[in-house]
Enzyme design. Sequence first.
Site, PDB file in Angstrom:
ATOM      1  N   ARG A  12      40.814  23.808  31.441  1.00  0.00           N
ATOM      2  CA  ARG A  12      41.975  24.025  32.293  1.00  0.00           C
ATOM      3  C   ARG A  12      41.534  24.528  33.667  1.00  0.00           C
ATOM      4  NH1 ARG A  12      46.293  27.619  29.060  1.00  0.00           N
ATOM      5  NH2 ARG A  12      47.672  26.730  30.643  1.00  0.00           N
ATOM      6  N   ALA A  83      35.036  31.279  32.162  1.00  0.00           N
ATOM      7  CA  ALA A  83      36.219  31.849  31.510  1.00  0.00           C
ATOM      8  C   ALA A  83      36.541  33.231  32.062  1.00  0.00           C
ATOM      9  CB  ALA A  83      36.006  31.926  30.002  1.00  0.00           C
ATOM     10  N   GLY A  84      37.826  33.484  32.273  1.00  0.00           N
ATOM     11  CA  GLY A  84      38.241  34.789  32.764  1.00  0.00           C
ATOM     12  C   GLY A  84      39.728  35.002  32.567  1.00  0.00           C
ATOM     13  N   ILE A  85      40.126  36.280  32.570  1.00  0.00           N
ATOM     14  CA  ILE A  85      41.534  36.625  32.425  1.00  0.00           C
ATOM     15  C   ILE A  85      41.890  37.688  33.463  1.00  0.00           C
ATOM     16  CG2 ILE A  85      41.579  36.120  29.950  1.00  0.00           C
ATOM     17  CD1 ILE A  85      41.495  39.189  29.480  1.00  0.00           C
ATOM     18  N   THR A  86      43.188  37.891  33.663  1.00  0.00           N
ATOM     19  CA  THR A  86      43.677  38.996  34.485  1.00  0.00           C
ATOM     20  C   THR A  86      44.663  39.827  33.674  1.00  0.00           C
ATOM     21  OG1 THR A  86      45.465  37.626  35.388  1.00  0.00           O
ATOM     22  CG2 THR A  86      43.409  37.741  36.660  1.00  0.00           C
ATOM     23  N   TYR A 147      39.736  43.673  37.274  1.00  0.00           N
ATOM     24  CA  TYR A 147      39.226  42.336  37.591  1.00  0.00           C
ATOM     25  C   TYR A 147      38.151  42.395  38.686  1.00  0.00           C
ATOM     26  CZ  TYR A 147      39.459  37.340  38.823  1.00  0.00           C
ATOM     27  OH  TYR A 147      39.153  36.025  39.082  1.00  0.00           O
ATOM     28  N   TYR A 179      41.396  31.509  46.858  1.00  0.00           N
ATOM     29  CA  TYR A 179      42.616  31.056  46.183  1.00  0.00           C
ATOM     30  C   TYR A 179      42.583  29.534  46.052  1.00  0.00           C
ATOM     31  CZ  TYR A 179      44.488  35.734  46.349  1.00  0.00           C
ATOM     32  OH  TYR A 179      44.679  37.070  46.143  1.00  0.00           O
TER      33      TYR A 179
END
Length: 242
Positions: A12, A83-86, A147, A179
């Site tokens: 994604r 892969a990463g999340i907030t 983050y 961004y």
Amino acid sequence: MNTVAVVTGGTRGIGEAISLALRDAGFTVAATYHGNVEKAEEFKARTGIHVYKWDVANPDECAEGIARVEAELGPVAVLVNNAGITRDTMFHKMGWDQWRDVMSTNLDSMFAMTRPVIEGMRERGHGRIINISSINGQKGQMGQANYSAAKAGVIGFTKAIAQENARKGITANVICPGYINTDMVAAMPEKVLESIIATIPVGRLGHPEEIGGLTAYLASEAAGFMTGAVLTINGAQYIANG
């Protein structure tokens, strides 16, 4: 030369663009995911890219996953830790779980994913490690103490392993996107998005394919002398010193 590439979070957003760019550059790509099985299977059917499900914050799952990839596809030549999340909130309101979840997925995963491949790369005398940090790991961001700290840690980790493994033919580099026009960014309120774009000198969001193209270069033989680099790709929104 072996051509197996693993891309975490590779089904994604930016990860998808990286997986596609590496596939188009001739690599056999294994894209990992954690949550959305339906999306991952759709991605596999559409692209022909292999998909594997595991949690990059879990070192046992990472070791087992890498072993499975290597048994099915061959030794890993390229690792892209994307892969990463907030879990955004102001620090004075942040709970331990919000801190720990982000650190586990965004920073602990550097160890969990890289450790199972590094010895094989050293033995073979070749490897490419490409870690995705963020503009906010360079400059910090309000509401993202967790983050920003994790993504800054990615930069330090990469510089260290670049020095340790350079003589073994392994490069390690960091990409710091600004961004980028992904579904997550596009879902922002219109006024918020407009205010962000107003701070970007080129006057637009980045394209995921631009991150993919840079990653493909770093994975190539042409990038053999580039290691320990921190590459900003943010439309001049933030220009780091040095």
